[in-house]
Design an enzyme around this catalytic site. Structure first.
Site, PDB file in Angstrom:
ATOM      1  N   ASP A  40       0.829  -1.202   0.000  1.00 14.21           N
ATOM      2  CA  ASP A  40       0.000   0.000   0.000  1.00 14.21           C
ATOM      3  C   ASP A  40       0.866   1.255   0.000  1.00 14.21           C
ATOM      4  O   ASP A  40       2.028   1.227   0.434  1.00 14.21           O
ATOM      5  CB  ASP A  40      -0.911   0.019   1.236  1.00 14.21           C
ATOM      6  CG  ASP A  40      -2.032  -1.000   1.134  1.00 14.21           C
ATOM      7  OD1 ASP A  40      -2.220  -1.569   0.051  1.00 14.21           O
ATOM      8  OD2 ASP A  40      -2.712  -1.219   2.150  1.00 14.21           O
ATOM      9  N   LYS A  62      -4.195   2.663  -2.419  1.00 18.53           N
ATOM     10  CA  LYS A  62      -4.964   2.534  -1.179  1.00 18.53           C
ATOM     11  C   LYS A  62      -4.729   3.690  -0.216  1.00 18.53           C
ATOM     12  O   LYS A  62      -4.816   3.523   0.994  1.00 18.53           O
ATOM     13  CB  LYS A  62      -4.661   1.201  -0.468  1.00 18.53           C
ATOM     14  CG  LYS A  62      -5.107  -0.018  -1.249  1.00 18.53           C
ATOM     15  CD  LYS A  62      -6.609  -0.040  -1.412  1.00 18.53           C
ATOM     16  CE  LYS A  62      -7.081  -1.223  -2.217  1.00 18.53           C
ATOM     17  NZ  LYS A  62      -8.524  -1.237  -2.452  1.00 18.53           N
ATOM     18  N   MET A 175      -9.575   7.327   9.225  1.00 17.07           N
ATOM     19  CA  MET A 175      -9.985   7.976   7.969  1.00 17.07           C
ATOM     20  C   MET A 175     -11.146   8.945   8.198  1.00 17.07           C
ATOM     21  O   MET A 175     -12.124   8.963   7.449  1.00 17.07           O
ATOM     22  CB  MET A 175     -10.365   6.903   6.932  1.00 17.07           C
ATOM     23  CG  MET A 175      -9.229   5.969   6.589  1.00 17.07           C
ATOM     24  SD  MET A 175      -9.729   4.540   5.592  1.00 17.07           S
ATOM     25  CE  MET A 175     -10.407   3.450   6.863  1.00 17.07           C
TER      26      MET A 175
END
Length: 258
Positions: A40, A62, A175
């Protein structure tokens, strides 16, 4: 005579929050022995550099808001490489079992007869707590931890936040930078007090990690301003310890944002 090749294994490995010294010994060994490495964007250059010469290296992306391969593409590449007999390492930031789609990838590969192994890693919430001196649980203050994401769908929070409204729960939100105001309002509406301490950590675990201490009330003002790194929001009474720790920090990598 059969020319078939025995399928290789796929290791789903947690790289931790960034610094290579926060990787487990097993994770480091897996990368050092990889025949193919799918990593990632959040994985550190130091971690990727552990791969041996000749290892196939593929970045999958990602990172929130950035171009990435689709999950279907990643699955197909892992399968194709494993069918070549390679030892494939799928390197993910943090811990693969926490918002790392490890279940989807393992199920896909297993359905095609490819063996998988999961190697855990340090997740951002644990790294942030250690780095900025606050516990995730604390006797008489926080008896459970909720790991979640803050996703907005059609302008509304997509979760039922009643579990996060428990005053004795620490909420670790991954996030969540853009959705921070919606998150704060949803938690208050669910019953969390507006004075609840909040710690916002960008790039948890890294030497340049940034800490902002605030409250749910202040968090409703607008999206969190970042410097491009992943953001973790910790909501709960334990975040008050991060406030005290940040104001006394003198080790050169903690910062209290204004």
């Amino acid at each position: 005579m059969s020319s078939s090749v025995e399928p290789g294994r796929v290791l789903l490995v947690g790289a931790g929050p960034g610094p290579v010294d926060l990787m487990t010994v097993r994770a480091m060994r897996a990368v050092k022995e990889a025949g193919a490495l799918l990593y990632d964007a959040l994985c550190s250059e130091e971690a990727i550099a552990l791969a041996p010469p000749g290892c196939i290296r593929i970045q999958t992306g990602k990172r929130a808001g950035k171009p990435s391969m689709t999950q279907g593409e990643i699955n197909r590449i892992m399968l194709r490489l494993a069918r070549r007999g390679l030892r494939v390492v799928r390197l993910k930031g943090g811990d693969p079992s926490i918002f790392g789609r490890v279940g989807e990838e393992a199920a896909f590969l297993n359905a095609y007869g490819v063996a998988t192994e999961v190697v855990p890693g340090v997740t951002a919430a644990c790294a942030a707590a250690a780095q900025f001196g606050f516990p995730l649980t604390h006797r008489g203050q926080a008896r459970r931890v909720v790991f979640t994401t803050a996703r907005v769908q059609d302008g509304a929070m997509a979760h039922d936040w009643r579990s996060g409204a428990d005053p004795e729960a620490t909420l670790a939100v991954y996030m969540g930078a853009e959705a921070a105001p919606d998150l704060a309002r949803a938690l208050v509406a669910a019953g969390r007090t507006i004075s609840t301490p909040v710690a916002v950590i960008e790039r948890a675990g890294a030497a340049d990690a940034r800490l902002t201490t605030t409250s749910l009330a202040a968090l409703t003002a607008g999206p969190i301003t970042t410097h491009g790194g992943p953001v973790l929001i910790v909501v709960g009474e334990v975040a008050a310890a991060a406030q005290a720790q940040a104001s006394n920090a003198s080790d050169g990598f903690r910062e209290r944002a204004s």
